[in-house]
Design an enzyme around this catalytic site. Structure first.
Site, PDB file in Angstrom:
ATOM      1  N   GLU A  76       0.875  -1.150  -0.024  1.00  0.00           N
ATOM      2  CA  GLU A  76       0.030   0.061  -0.039  1.00  0.00           C
ATOM      3  C   GLU A  76       0.914   1.404  -0.073  1.00  0.00           C
ATOM      4  O   GLU A  76       0.512   2.266  -0.573  1.00  0.00           O
ATOM      5  CB  GLU A  76      -0.984  -0.004   1.340  1.00  0.00           C
ATOM      6  N   ASP A  77       1.895   1.274   0.798  1.00  0.00           N
ATOM      7  CA  ASP A  77       2.630   2.629   0.939  1.00  0.00           C
ATOM      8  C   ASP A  77       3.921   2.639   0.343  1.00  0.00           C
ATOM      9  O   ASP A  77       4.591   3.589   0.488  1.00  0.00           O
ATOM     10  CB  ASP A  77       2.613   2.717   2.517  1.00  0.00           C
TER      11      ASP A  77
END
Length: 749
Positions: A76-77
């Site tokens: 996700e990051d």
């Protein structure tokens, strides 16, 4: 920040043969990927996944889960991808990390929809591997522990989401310790004033009752020693949120609460549980209605324990929970406490086990996943899931002894849908403990429920407002949508049949399949329903199937009369006569004549309970009237008497006119709407005499409005329900004969 070797040591305490290489590789990979990212607190971002992993070591989880915790934010990051994680750590860990990755770049209409979609994905991932839930809960717990670093405007939203979804979800899956901490942390931000007040009162109460608590613990220990029961006694205090919630829901003051302190009795075996219970009840009086045996009837989240309340030492009420060590472990850690593992034989890392799905905790989850497959919209799904999460439970039985757990306040309708969706959809009645009872009856613990079914039943839309389970609510909505869709598709099919027949073309559903893409519909039923709803014209369908067809909209089929009449066929192939110089009323009269001549090609109308989506105009229409149907987009057909002035609004919309006819059988039990105006003398008893005349003629008053038209007269407008035109005319004749009535007439718009 925790070092690599410290994390490995934590896992080694409960799993000596830990795969150190896997943990070290996940530690280094996550640290490199997160790089110089920072949290709101200013700490390195990697400290967060590391703390999540540390929380999971307290639950004694395997190294695959710990590795997934370290990696859970990488996709996700960071620049990490699922394929890369699969290559480095294996597909098992890749699947865990993917299940925890939030939805991104979705065109969602609201934050609520985004929240619902994330919950959908989370629950689907949990259904495949429960460890996704454990990592997610640890992730949310650490975020809540550090919520004070988050900007003020975000804190309340995150706290409410935790209270609404994650804390109840932890409870549903049996993770009570985690639920308690999540609720306490969320309570701190949702209602800080109440939190500090309750916390201070609990601290004061604990200080003043230390002596009493020690006395009760000592008395219980002596009792078990005398009865030769090997037991450990632990006291516990209610959590601030539990106290506040009970005060709110039961409207109690803090001083009125009698169960702030409770005692847990931990023994070795199930037999010891009942021996301990016998010793307690022989020594002290039990409080009636406060005994629950969750050992013989476990909760859906696998919770097992015996609950009882006694009037104990010093004559105060004492709440007790009696359970084994294993039951205590399950009560505290839920699904994480189950030691039922299955090896992944093909796992290249040789690491990782999956907690078995053969637990009661999965019963609720399986029902929730069923709702996902039914395609509810995100907001409905979120609402229904919250309903399931928050409710306390009652336990009922089928006639064959199958246990059905339901939310408190559930009815036999909820019970029927809990057994199976088909049972709910065909439910027409219920026997509770052998007696026929209303379907709205609130079920109680221990009720035996037998559902009476009929294949002809369609669940009424009104049921949606009385059921309390999300599954029942979703199924009723779905059945209602399907019934309406079926009506519209039936209407659409009839419209298309007549349109193709008028055009001299062959009609079949098979002919529609090759042109679905032209009509922007996914299947034939969608096309039919769209035509029935007025969203798609029959002319468009006709041209899609036969692109070369030329529609001559206006044709002169007879010599012009002196008034200049022409025949017009609308988009559905229905016949209309358009006047040259005549009045609209004359047009409609002749229009009615034309319709009567061609009745065999018209749609049959039986009433609002027929198989077409039909409603009547405000002035009503009754069998015997010449009628016309107006297609209302999204609402089906509105039936007007042919003489209604309201039809002038549709003079320039010929494609909305539908040829209809009455199709009423001799055994009809349905009344039809009609509106009449009665001018009565303004004196006492006039309304009563008129109402008596209407009732004696077997008509029903649906609505009434009155207006003073002159000092001595009042005009009364009645919306009635009558059998047919003869019935209505007979009623109007009798009203005219009444002494108090000056005039009575039918209103046609």
């Amino acid at each position: 920040m925790m070092r690599q070797y410290e994390l490995v040591e934590r896992v080694q305490r409960y799993k000596p043969d830990v795969d150190e290489a896997l943990l070290n590789k996940a530690y280094v990979y996550a640290m490199q990927k997160h790089g110089y990212q920072r949290r709101a607190s200013g700490d390195p971002y990697f400290s967060h996944p590391l703390e999540v992993a540390a929380i999971l070591t307290e639950l004694n989880l395997d190294e695959s889960t710990i590795a997934a915790a370290l990696l859970h934010d990488t996709i996700e990051d960071t620049t990490a991808t699922r394929d890369e994680i699969d290559v480095l750590f294996g597909p098992e860990i890749g699947q865990l990390v993917e299940g925890l990755t939030k939805l991104k770049k979705l065109d969602l209409v609201s934050k609520k929809a985004e929240q619902a979609e994330n919950l959908r994905k989370l629950l689907l991932a949990i259904s495949q591997d429960v460890r996704v839930l454990l990592v997610k809960m640890a992730d949310r717990l650490h975020n809540m522990r550090t919520l004070h670093h988050v900007p003020t405007h975000k804190r309340l939203r995150i706290a409410e989401e935790t209270m609404d979804i994650y804390a109840p979800l932890a409870g549903r899956m049996g993770m009570q310790d985690m639920r308690d901490e999540l609720e306490e942390l969320a309570f701190r931000y949702i209602n800080p004033e109440a939190f500090h007040t309750v916390t201070e009162r609990l601290a004061d109460l604990l200080e003043s009752n230390r002596g009493v608590i020690k006395e009760i613990e000592g008395a219980l220990a002596e009792l078990f020693k005398a009865y030769e029961v090997d037991a450990t006694v632990k006291s516990r205090q209610k959590k601030p949120w539990s106290v506040f919630r009970k005060m709110e829901t039961k409207a109690l003051s803090f001083e009125q609460l009698s169960d702030i302190f409770g005692f847990r009795v931990i023994v070795d075996t199930v037999d010891d549980c009942y021996r301990a219970l016998g010793a307690i009840h022989k020594t002290w009086s039990m409080v009636p209605g406060r005994f629950k045996d969750y050992i013989s009837t476990p909760k859906q989240n696998d919770y097992r324990s015996i609950h009882t309340t006694i009037v104990g030492p010093s004559r105060q009420r004492v709440e007790l929970q009696i359970r084994t060590h294993e039951m205590d472990r399950v009560a505290e850690y839920g699904v994480a406490a189950h030691s039922l593992y299955k090896d992944f034989g093909s796992n290249p890392n040789g690491a990782g086990h999956q907690i078995s799905k053969d637990t009661n905790s999965y019963a609720w989850l399986r029902r929730t996943i069923e709702a996902l497959s039914e395609g509810d919209n995100p907001e409905d799904f979120l609402e229904n899931t919250k309903l399931e999460l928050f409710q306390d439970q009652v336990f009922c039985f089928t006639p064959k002894g199958r246990l059905i757990a339901l939310p408190r306040g559930a009815s036999p309708i909820d019970f029927a849908y809990a057994v199976h969706t088909d049972v709910g959809d065909t439910c027409v009645g219920a026997k509770v403990n052998g007696r026929i009872m209303p379907l709205m009856t609130e079920l109680k613990n221990g009720d035996e429920v037998e559902i009476i079914r009929s294949k002809a039943q369609v669940p009424p839309a009104a049921w949606e407002s009385v059921v309390v389970t999300g599954k029942a609510r979703s199924a009723i909505r779905r059945a209602t949508r399907n019934a309406i869709r079926k009506q519209y598709s039936g209407l659409g099919a009839r419209i298309l049949e007549r349109a193709f027949e008028r055009a001299g073309k062959d009609y079949s559903k098979e002919a529609l399949k090759p042109v679905l893409h032209r009509l922007a519909r996914k299947d034939v039923e969608d096309v039919l329903a769209a035509v029935g709803r007025g969203e798609l014209s029959s002319r468009d369908v006709l041209h899609a199937v036969y692109p070369d067809y030329r529609d001559e909209r206006v044709t002169q089929t007879q010599k012009p009369r002196e008034e200049g009449w022409f025949n017009l066929r609308n988009a559905a192939g229905m016949l209309f006569q358009i006047p040259g110089r005549s009045s609209r009323r004359g047009r409609r009269r002749k229009n009615g004549d034309a319709r009567e001549e061609g009745q065999n090609g018209a749609l049959p109308i039986r009433g609002v309970s027929g198989d077409l989506p039909v409603r009547f105009a405000p002035e009503g229409a009754v069998p015997g009237d010449r009628i016309v149907g107006i297609l209302q987009p999204g609402s089906g057909i509105t039936i007007y008497p042919i003489q209604s002035p309201s039809l002038t609004a549709y003079d320039d919309q010929s494609d909305r006119w539908i040829d209809v006819r009455w199709d009423i059988d001799e055994n009809n039990t349905e009344r039809f709407p009609a509106r009449i105006s009665v001018t009565a003398i303004n004196e006492p008893g006039s309304l009563a005499e008129i109402a008596q005349t209407i009732a004696s003629n077997d008509a029903n008053i649906h609505n009434l409005s009155m207006a003073r038209t002159a000092p001595d007269f009042t005009e009364m407008m009645f919306d009635l329900e009558v059998w047919d035109l003869k019935h209505l005319n007979r009623l109007i004749s009798q009203l005219k004969e009444a002494v108090c009535v000056s005039n009575a007439r039918r209103v046609n718009g």
